[in-house]
Design a protein around this motif. Structure first.
Motif, PDB file in Angstrom:
ATOM      1  N   LEU A 116     -11.483 -26.427  -5.193  1.00  0.00           N
ATOM      2  CA  LEU A 116     -12.667 -27.253  -5.456  1.00  0.00           C
ATOM      3  C   LEU A 116     -13.468 -27.402  -4.173  1.00  0.00           C
ATOM      4  N   VAL A 117     -14.787 -27.250  -4.301  1.00  0.00           N
ATOM      5  CA  VAL A 117     -15.720 -27.532  -3.209  1.00  0.00           C
ATOM      6  C   VAL A 117     -16.583 -28.707  -3.636  1.00  0.00           C
ATOM      7  N   VAL A 118     -16.675 -29.707  -2.785  1.00  0.00           N
ATOM      8  CA  VAL A 118     -17.543 -30.862  -3.020  1.00  0.00           C
ATOM      9  C   VAL A 118     -18.621 -30.826  -1.944  1.00  0.00           C
ATOM     10  N   VAL A 119     -19.871 -30.686  -2.352  1.00  0.00           N
ATOM     11  CA  VAL A 119     -20.944 -30.488  -1.372  1.00  0.00           C
ATOM     12  C   VAL A 119     -22.190 -31.249  -1.793  1.00  0.00           C
ATOM     13  N   ASP A 120     -22.880 -31.815  -0.812  1.00  0.00           N
ATOM     14  CA  ASP A 120     -24.074 -32.615  -1.069  1.00  0.00           C
ATOM     15  C   ASP A 120     -25.312 -31.733  -1.168  1.00  0.00           C
ATOM     16  N   GLN A 121     -26.135 -32.002  -2.157  1.00  0.00           N
ATOM     17  CA  GLN A 121     -27.437 -31.345  -2.262  1.00  0.00           C
ATOM     18  C   GLN A 121     -28.370 -31.889  -1.183  1.00  0.00           C
ATOM     19  N   ILE A 122     -28.378 -33.207  -1.021  1.00  0.00           N
ATOM     20  CA  ILE A 122     -29.051 -33.886   0.084  1.00  0.00           C
ATOM     21  C   ILE A 122     -28.018 -34.811   0.705  1.00  0.00           C
ATOM     22  N   THR A 123     -27.770 -34.671   1.987  1.00  0.00           N
ATOM     23  CA  THR A 123     -26.743 -35.470   2.634  1.00  0.00           C
ATOM     24  C   THR A 123     -27.247 -36.887   2.863  1.00  0.00           C
ATOM     25  N   SER A 124     -26.404 -37.849   2.572  1.00  0.00           N
ATOM     26  CA  SER A 124     -26.792 -39.244   2.761  1.00  0.00           C
ATOM     27  C   SER A 124     -26.829 -39.650   4.233  1.00  0.00           C
ATOM     28  N   PRO A 125     -25.785 -39.389   5.031  1.00  0.00           N
ATOM     29  CA  PRO A 125     -25.823 -39.858   6.416  1.00  0.00           C
ATOM     30  C   PRO A 125     -26.790 -39.095   7.305  1.00  0.00           C
ATOM     31  N   THR A 126     -27.075 -37.829   6.975  1.00  0.00           N
ATOM     32  CA  THR A 126     -27.886 -37.014   7.881  1.00  0.00           C
ATOM     33  C   THR A 126     -29.226 -36.578   7.298  1.00  0.00           C
ATOM     34  N   ALA A 127     -29.537 -36.978   6.073  1.00  0.00           N
ATOM     35  CA  ALA A 127     -30.858 -36.790   5.486  1.00  0.00           C
ATOM     36  C   ALA A 127     -31.333 -35.343   5.549  1.00  0.00           C
ATOM     37  N   ARG A 128     -30.494 -34.427   5.106  1.00  0.00           N
ATOM     38  CA  ARG A 128     -30.867 -33.013   5.107  1.00  0.00           C
ATOM     39  C   ARG A 128     -30.398 -32.330   3.833  1.00  0.00           C
ATOM     40  N   LEU A 129     -31.049 -31.228   3.524  1.00  0.00           N
ATOM     41  CA  LEU A 129     -30.656 -30.392   2.399  1.00  0.00           C
ATOM     42  C   LEU A 129     -29.488 -29.495   2.781  1.00  0.00           C
ATOM     43  N   LEU A 130     -28.694 -29.140   1.794  1.00  0.00           N
ATOM     44  CA  LEU A 130     -27.699 -28.096   1.938  1.00  0.00           C
ATOM     45  C   LEU A 130     -27.924 -27.065   0.830  1.00  0.00           C
TER      46      LEU A 130
END
Length: 409
Positions: A168-182
């Motif tokens: 399983l990979v858990v990944v942010d579309q927009i990161t909360s702490p760093t305010a960037r897209l992935l």
């Protein structure tokens, strides 16, 4: 600190109905609101609509609750297209963390399996992944992503960590702490090649990313409606086309338990579902009054301007560039470095947030990355030049005083 106000100030946003955007939100005028990203803000029209829905339920509970599943189903049919999804793939959940928990509860791992997260992940979701791993004797590993990494570097970082043990990979579309897209769609493609499934945390994506769910990739996607779409708190979406989605269950068993996905999520007993039911109006409010595409453009301009004004005030007191390169910035948030001594960890960052609210009347968000503190500036249509000015005049002196205290001066 008037000398820092050199950039032209954007005019306050005016809505199609004729008034300034600020007047459409019931926000305390004595507070500068520069942290929409944490808890959102609900327009007065939507607040009143939710209050009316609650009134209807109180007038006749027996008429309200038996019909509530039909109302929830109708609301998700309205809301799903906003994130590019089909209603039959979409369910309402209380928030993003609840959606992650629902997915984690449905998964089975074997001892030695791995869950891959990033070091930019939302803390509560990462905690849930660790709890899932503990249940089965699996483990969680974090991909280190440099703050300024572009999409290609991020993908290569994940490629290097995708071993055969990763399930399983858990990944942010927009990161909360760093305010960037992935680049979640590309990461999903990689993961699927290695036999791993992907859960995309799109908590910040609705409203900021057009068709956020379908563009994210992933086997499951979730996103909050209470943030940028300005719905009442307690409204989020979980979207999946996974073949095994009938293994997903609401956090509370209710009379809809024998229904299939998504209908079983429409029946949740006596919960206050008015946040779900008011969500379509919140989305429509922004479209009707200003337009979502134009809103994203305006938030970008506001965020850039606010970062320039506040950054100019902080720069003389920071031994590195205040304006922070996050590689893939989002339209509504900016990251600004703080003076040394602040934001050494999450607890320190949270303390600064409350200190500025209590002593300066500023709603703000702070984060800690590698022991370095940052201001996470976030804006919406109601943000005005006076909010940035208030931060410079009232918050910056407090920040400098706090930094001096922390340095032992």
């Amino acid at each position: 600190m008037d000398s820092v106000r050199t950039a032209p100030a954007p005019a306050p946003v005016r809505l199609a109905s004729g008034g300034p955007a600020r007047d459409a939100w019931p926000l305390d005028g004595a507070i500068a609101h520069l942290n929409h990203g944490s808890y959102g803000a609900v327009p007065t029209e939507v607040v009143r609509h939710q209050q009316e829905l609650r009134r209807q339920g109180d007038l006749s509970p027996v008429a309200w609750f038996p019909r509530l599943p039909e109302l929830i189903a109708a609301a998700r049919r309205e809301v799903a297209p906003f994130v590019g999804a089909r209603a039959e793939d979409t369910v309402f959940v209380p928030n993003a963390s609840a959606a992650a928990t629902i997915v984690f509860n449905a998964l089975h791992l074997d001892p030695g399996d791995e869950i891959l997260v990033s070091d930019h992940g939302y803390g509560a979701v990462t905690m849930g992944a660790r709890r899932l791993a503990r249940r089965f004797g699996a483990r969680v590993r974090a991909v280190t992503v440099p703050l300024a990494a572009d999409a290609d570097e991020v993908v290569e970082r994940f490629r290097a960590e995708l071993t055969d043990a990763v399930r399983l990979v858990v990944v942010d579309q927009i990161t909360s702490p760093t305010a960037r897209l992935l680049p979640t769609a590309r990461i999903t493609e990689l993961a699927h090649e290695r036999g791993a499934r992907v859960l995309v945390d799109g908590a910040h994506a609705p409203g900021l990313v057009e068709h956020a769910a379908t563009g994210a990739g992933g086997d499951w996607w979730f996103g909050n409606l209470h943030k940028w779409p300005c719905a009442p708190r307690g409204a989020a979406l979980l979207v999946t086309e996974a073949a095994d989605r009938d293994e997903l269950w609401p956090l509370i068993d209710s009379w809809g338990a024998e229904e299939s996905y998504p209908e079983r999520f429409d029946t949740q007993g006596t919960i206050d579902a008015t946040s779900y039911l008011a969500s379509p109006l919140a989305i429509d409010f922004v479209e009707r009054e200003y337009g979502w595409a134009r809103t994203r453009e305006t938030m970008t301009a506001l965020a850039d301007h606010g970062a320039a004004v506040i950054g100019a005030a902080l720069q003389p007191f920071v031994d590195a560039p205040v304006a922070t390169d996050v590689g893939m910035p989002v339209v509504s948030m900016r990251l600004l470095r703080l003076p040394d001594g602040l934001g050494r960890d999450r607890r320190d960052a949270d303390e600064l947030r409350l200190r500025l609210l209590d002593l300066a009347g500023i709603e703000s968000a702070f984060t800690s990355i590698g022991g370095v503190g940052y201001l996470r500036l976030s804006v919406h249509l109601y943000t005005e030049q006076r909010d940035f000015d208030a931060f410079v005049d009232r918050a910056v002196p407090q920040i400098l005083a706090f930094a001096e205290e922390r340095r032992g001066g």
